[in-house]
Design a protein around this motif. Structure first.
Motif, PDB file in Angstrom:
ATOM      1  N   SER A 132      11.130   7.788  22.979  1.00 45.84           N
ATOM      2  CA  SER A 132      10.357   8.664  22.095  1.00 45.84           C
ATOM      3  C   SER A 132       9.708   7.854  20.983  1.00 45.84           C
ATOM      4  CB  SER A 132      11.272   9.705  21.449  1.00 45.84           C
ATOM      5  OG  SER A 132      11.666  10.648  22.408  1.00 45.84           O
ATOM      6  N   VAL A 133       8.576   8.333  20.498  1.00 45.54           N
ATOM      7  CA  VAL A 133       7.873   7.667  19.404  1.00 45.54           C
ATOM      8  C   VAL A 133       7.487   8.702  18.350  1.00 45.54           C
ATOM      9  CG1 VAL A 133       5.783   6.370  18.744  1.00 45.54           C
ATOM     10  CG2 VAL A 133       6.950   5.831  20.893  1.00 45.54           C
ATOM     11  N   VAL A 134       7.730   8.362  17.083  1.00 50.69           N
ATOM     12  CA  VAL A 134       7.282   9.210  15.983  1.00 50.69           C
ATOM     13  C   VAL A 134       6.275   8.426  15.163  1.00 50.69           C
ATOM     14  CG1 VAL A 134       7.955  10.457  13.883  1.00 50.69           C
ATOM     15  CG2 VAL A 134       9.481  10.465  15.866  1.00 50.69           C
ATOM     16  N   ASN A 135       5.150   9.055  14.867  1.00 49.37           N
ATOM     17  CA  ASN A 135       4.130   8.434  14.027  1.00 49.37           C
ATOM     18  C   ASN A 135       4.529   8.584  12.550  1.00 49.37           C
ATOM     19  OD1 ASN A 135       1.847   7.592  12.737  1.00 49.37           O
ATOM     20  ND2 ASN A 135       0.464   9.121  13.635  1.00 49.37           N
ATOM     21  N   ALA A 136       4.786   7.456  11.910  1.00 45.63           N
ATOM     22  CA  ALA A 136       5.144   7.483  10.489  1.00 45.63           C
ATOM     23  C   ALA A 136       3.926   7.135   9.629  1.00 45.63           C
ATOM     24  CB  ALA A 136       6.285   6.505  10.222  1.00 45.63           C
ATOM     25  N   GLY A 137       2.731   7.330  10.196  1.00 44.41           N
ATOM     26  CA  GLY A 137       1.493   7.040   9.475  1.00 44.41           C
ATOM     27  C   GLY A 137       0.680   6.001  10.213  1.00 44.41           C
ATOM     28  N   ASP A 138      -0.514   6.390  10.724  1.00 42.03           N
ATOM     29  CA  ASP A 138      -1.383   5.409  11.385  1.00 42.03           C
ATOM     30  C   ASP A 138      -2.755   5.424  10.704  1.00 42.03           C
ATOM     31  OD1 ASP A 138      -1.911   7.997  12.528  1.00 42.03           O
ATOM     32  OD2 ASP A 138      -2.790   7.087  14.317  1.00 42.03           O
ATOM     33  N   GLY A 139      -3.032   4.352   9.987  1.00 42.65           N
ATOM     34  CA  GLY A 139      -4.306   4.215   9.285  1.00 42.65           C
ATOM     35  C   GLY A 139      -4.612   5.455   8.476  1.00 42.65           C
ATOM     36  N   ALA A 140      -5.874   5.902   8.553  1.00 42.93           N
ATOM     37  CA  ALA A 140      -6.270   7.111   7.823  1.00 42.93           C
ATOM     38  C   ALA A 140      -6.231   8.321   8.756  1.00 42.93           C
ATOM     39  CB  ALA A 140      -7.666   6.935   7.247  1.00 42.93           C
ATOM     40  N   HIS A 141      -5.441   8.242   9.828  1.00 41.40           N
ATOM     41  CA  HIS A 141      -5.442   9.285  10.852  1.00 41.40           C
ATOM     42  C   HIS A 141      -4.440  10.395  10.576  1.00 41.40           C
ATOM     43  CE1 HIS A 141      -4.444  10.440  15.250  1.00 41.40           C
ATOM     44  NE2 HIS A 141      -5.479  11.132  14.855  1.00 41.40           N
ATOM     45  N   GLU A 142      -3.149  10.164  10.864  1.00 37.35           N
ATOM     46  CA  GLU A 142      -2.166  11.247  10.703  1.00 37.35           C
ATOM     47  C   GLU A 142      -0.845  10.737  10.126  1.00 37.35           C
ATOM     48  OE1 GLU A 142      -1.459  14.771  12.098  1.00 37.35           O
ATOM     49  OE2 GLU A 142      -2.909  14.924  13.731  1.00 37.35           O
ATOM     50  N   HIS A 143      -0.104  11.643   9.533  1.00 41.50           N
ATOM     51  CA  HIS A 143       1.228  11.366   8.987  1.00 41.50           C
ATOM     52  C   HIS A 143       1.997  12.678   9.110  1.00 41.50           C
ATOM     53  CE1 HIS A 143       4.405   9.736   6.693  1.00 41.50           C
ATOM     54  NE2 HIS A 143       3.808   9.463   5.557  1.00 41.50           N
ATOM     55  N   PRO A 144       2.371  13.014  10.371  1.00 42.21           N
ATOM     56  CA  PRO A 144       2.864  14.366  10.634  1.00 42.21           C
ATOM     57  C   PRO A 144       4.126  14.763   9.873  1.00 42.21           C
ATOM     58  CG  PRO A 144       3.129  12.949  12.573  1.00 42.21           C
ATOM     59  CD  PRO A 144       2.258  12.216  11.623  1.00 42.21           C
ATOM     60  N   THR A 145       5.074  13.830   9.685  1.00 41.30           N
ATOM     61  CA  THR A 145       6.304  14.249   8.993  1.00 41.30           C
ATOM     62  C   THR A 145       6.056  14.520   7.509  1.00 41.30           C
ATOM     63  OG1 THR A 145       7.046  11.947   8.701  1.00 41.30           O
ATOM     64  CG2 THR A 145       7.901  13.140  10.630  1.00 41.30           C
ATOM     65  N   GLN A 146       5.016  13.900   6.944  1.00 37.64           N
ATOM     66  CA  GLN A 146       4.669  14.204   5.547  1.00 37.64           C
ATOM     67  C   GLN A 146       4.163  15.641   5.446  1.00 37.64           C
ATOM     68  OE1 GLN A 146       4.898  12.129   2.649  1.00 37.64           O
ATOM     69  NE2 GLN A 146       4.433  14.029   1.572  1.00 37.64           N
ATOM     70  N   ALA A 147       3.326  16.049   6.403  1.00 36.75           N
ATOM     71  CA  ALA A 147       2.812  17.425   6.378  1.00 36.75           C
ATOM     72  C   ALA A 147       3.956  18.421   6.558  1.00 36.75           C
ATOM     73  CB  ALA A 147       1.757  17.610   7.466  1.00 36.75           C
ATOM     74  N   THR A 167      -4.870  23.544  -2.705  1.00 38.17           N
ATOM     75  CA  THR A 167      -5.974  22.653  -3.067  1.00 38.17           C
ATOM     76  C   THR A 167      -5.511  21.204  -2.989  1.00 38.17           C
ATOM     77  OG1 THR A 167      -6.860  24.346  -4.531  1.00 38.17           O
ATOM     78  CG2 THR A 167      -7.675  22.109  -4.853  1.00 38.17           C
ATOM     79  N   ILE A 168      -6.158  20.444  -2.127  1.00 35.26           N
ATOM     80  CA  ILE A 168      -5.818  19.023  -1.941  1.00 35.26           C
ATOM     81  C   ILE A 168      -6.865  18.208  -2.700  1.00 35.26           C
ATOM     82  CG2 ILE A 168      -5.482  17.191  -0.236  1.00 35.26           C
ATOM     83  CD1 ILE A 168      -4.866  19.381   1.854  1.00 35.26           C
ATOM     84  N   CYS A 169      -6.422  17.388  -3.655  1.00 32.96           N
ATOM     85  CA  CYS A 169      -7.377  16.715  -4.555  1.00 32.96           C
ATOM     86  C   CYS A 169      -7.276  15.202  -4.485  1.00 32.96           C
ATOM     87  CB  CYS A 169      -7.070  17.056  -6.011  1.00 32.96           C
ATOM     88  SG  CYS A 169      -6.902  18.776  -6.358  1.00 32.96           S
ATOM     89  N   GLY A 170      -8.411  14.552  -4.436  1.00 32.39           N
ATOM     90  CA  GLY A 170      -8.439  13.107  -4.620  1.00 32.39           C
ATOM     91  C   GLY A 170      -9.032  12.356  -3.452  1.00 32.39           C
ATOM     92  N   ASP A 171      -8.356  11.256  -3.097  1.00 34.95           N
ATOM     93  CA  ASP A 171      -8.886  10.332  -2.106  1.00 34.95           C
ATOM     94  C   ASP A 171      -8.672  10.852  -0.682  1.00 34.95           C
ATOM     95  OD1 ASP A 171      -9.743   8.196  -0.663  1.00 34.95           O
ATOM     96  OD2 ASP A 171      -8.412   6.720  -1.604  1.00 34.95           O
ATOM     97  N   VAL A 172      -9.417  11.894  -0.338  1.00 38.72           N
ATOM     98  CA  VAL A 172      -9.284  12.518   0.988  1.00 38.72           C
ATOM     99  C   VAL A 172      -9.754  11.540   2.075  1.00 38.72           C
ATOM    100  CG1 VAL A 172      -9.940  14.521   2.388  1.00 38.72           C
ATOM    101  CG2 VAL A 172      -9.689  14.773  -0.089  1.00 38.72           C
ATOM    102  N   LEU A 173     -10.747  10.751   1.740  1.00 35.07           N
ATOM    103  CA  LEU A 173     -11.350   9.834   2.712  1.00 35.07           C
ATOM    104  C   LEU A 173     -10.322   8.922   3.387  1.00 35.07           C
ATOM    105  CD1 LEU A 173     -14.008   8.671   3.949  1.00 35.07           C
ATOM    106  CD2 LEU A 173     -14.025   7.041   2.051  1.00 35.07           C
ATOM    107  N   HIS A 174      -9.418   8.360   2.582  1.00 38.10           N
ATOM    108  CA  HIS A 174      -8.473   7.386   3.133  1.00 38.10           C
ATOM    109  C   HIS A 174      -7.122   8.003   3.484  1.00 38.10           C
ATOM    110  CE1 HIS A 174     -11.312   4.922   0.671  1.00 38.10           C
ATOM    111  NE2 HIS A 174     -11.318   4.228   1.789  1.00 38.10           N
ATOM    112  N   SER A 175      -7.029   9.338   3.413  1.00 35.50           N
ATOM    113  CA  SER A 175      -5.704   9.947   3.436  1.00 35.50           C
ATOM    114  C   SER A 175      -5.289  10.587   4.756  1.00 35.50           C
ATOM    115  CB  SER A 175      -5.614  11.011   2.340  1.00 35.50           C
ATOM    116  OG  SER A 175      -4.330  11.579   2.343  1.00 35.50           O
ATOM    117  N   ARG A 176      -4.305   9.956   5.393  1.00 32.35           N
ATOM    118  CA  ARG A 176      -3.687  10.561   6.587  1.00 32.35           C
ATOM    119  C   ARG A 176      -2.846  11.771   6.182  1.00 32.35           C
ATOM    120  NH1 ARG A 176      -0.980   4.788   7.115  1.00 32.35           N
ATOM    121  NH2 ARG A 176       0.527   4.848   5.425  1.00 32.35           N
ATOM    122  N   VAL A 177      -2.349  11.756   4.941  1.00 39.44           N
ATOM    123  CA  VAL A 177      -1.575  12.899   4.444  1.00 39.44           C
ATOM    124  C   VAL A 177      -2.465  14.143   4.397  1.00 39.44           C
ATOM    125  CG1 VAL A 177      -0.330  13.818   2.441  1.00 39.44           C
ATOM    126  CG2 VAL A 177      -0.024  11.420   3.097  1.00 39.44           C
ATOM    127  N   ALA A 178      -3.683  13.971   3.909  1.00 42.46           N
ATOM    128  CA  ALA A 178      -4.608  15.108   3.829  1.00 42.46           C
ATOM    129  C   ALA A 178      -4.920  15.644   5.220  1.00 42.46           C
ATOM    130  CB  ALA A 178      -5.895  14.686   3.121  1.00 42.46           C
TER     131      ALA A 178
END
Ligand code: NCD
Length: 318
Positions: A132-147, A167-178
């Motif tokens: 099994s593999v869990v994504n703990a953050g890949d580039g500016a793509h996704e960070h599912p466990t943070q969501a 409301t999600i504010c700030g550096d949306v461009l680089h944010s996998r969290v967003a």
């Protein structure tokens, strides 16, 4: 406790992103995580469901809280957890991502937790390994466990996600969290807004189902949750903001701006925080802040994810 039959995503082997998860999958993860919160609050914090299993944390990007959180989660489930520090690995000697993955795969781990600086790298790796593999953050793509941990924090405080204004504010461009949060919050029926200067908004962001604002006073109006993002200067090649002082003045969360949100609005931040850049110190430490709670929920959510992927669901058909 959740009955095994209702375990989330029983036939799923990996968690690579929020994209593709149904509202039922997400809710089931959150329900199981709720039970894990109680485990972490006990004096005896160890379960034995994953006794004898091996978890490897493979982090190609620096991380403190996420790596520690996954490590504790694995240990509290009874698994043996190993941390691969990339700084001291063969990657520095030129080994490719896939070679590293294959080498680790040969050691028969049951689950790999992977963080990588390139979007898509974790999904590629998942195709090459047997576990099994869990994504703990890949580039500016996704960070599912943070969501998921953000959703758990919100749901515990507000009792629901549906119809809340987030409301999600700030550096949306680089944010996998967003990105992961936008997908999850939309799936569960929240109204999602983003606020950022034009230079920090990905083009076409509207197509993700968000309302876009370029001014804090408009985007914060009536919000139930204010999610601040770190200004990710390490990912910026040029100059995206005139100066940090200027950025704080227009996009930093302070008392006056927060007053535009609902009186009982929650303030969130995934960490690490830049105090005085995207958030004022008194707000980060103030009564509306649930930032420490997010960290606590992080361990619970990661326990739920690892247990779901490796638990009896796996024998059932993955
Ligand atoms: C986030 C990340 O790494 O994407 N942090 C985290 O997981 N704790 C957000 C960030 O780095 O700003």
């Amino acid at each position: 406790m959740i009955a095994p039959a209702s375990r989330p995503v029983a036939a799923r082997r990996h968690l690579l992103g929020m994209a593709g998860l149904s509202p039922q999958d997400i809710t089931a993860f959150l329900d199981l995580a709720e039970a894990e919160v109680a485990v972490s609050r006990q004096t005896e914090k160890k379960k034995s469901v994953l006794k004898g299993r091996t978890q490897i944390n493979l982090f190609f990007e620096a991380s403190t809280r996420t790596q520690a959180s996954f490590e504790l989660a694995g240990k509290r489930l009874g698994a043996d957890v190993m941390n691969m520090s990339v700084a001291s690995s063969s990657v520095k000697k030129g080994e490719t991502l896939i070679d590293t993955a294959m080498t680790l795969n040969a050691m028969q781990p049951d689950i790999l937790i992977v963080r990588h600086h390139s979007a898509g790298a974790v999904a590629l790796l998942a195709q090459k390994v047997a576990c099994s593999v869990v994504n703990a953050g890949d580039g500016a793509h996704e960070h599912p466990t943070q969501a998921l941990l953000d959703a758990l924090t919100i749901r515990r405080r507000k009792g629901r996600i549906a119809r809340l204004i987030v409301t999600i504010c700030g550096d949306v461009l680089h944010s996998r969290v967003a990105r992961s949060n936008i997908i999850l919050l939309n799936a569960l029926g929240a109204e999602v807004r983003v606020v950022a200067p034009s230079t920090l908004l990905p083009s076409g962001i509207e197509q993700m189902g968000v309302k876009v604002f370029r001014r804090m006073d408009e985007g914060l109006q009536g919000a139930d949750v204010v999610m601040m993002l770190r200004l990710q200067r390490e990912r910026m090649a040029g100059s995206f903001v005139p100066s940090v002082r200027e950025y704080f003045r227009y996009f930093g969360l302070d008392k006056a701006k927060l007053a535009l949100a609902k009186p009982d609005a929650l303030v969130m931040h995934p960490g690490p925080m830049n105090r005085g850049v995207e958030i004022a110190s008194d707000i980060a430490d103030g009564p509306a802040s649930v930032i420490e709670e997010q960290v606590e929920m992080g361990v619970a959510v990661r326990m739920a994810v690892i247990e779901s992927l490796l638990g009896d669901g796996l024998e059932a058909g993955a």
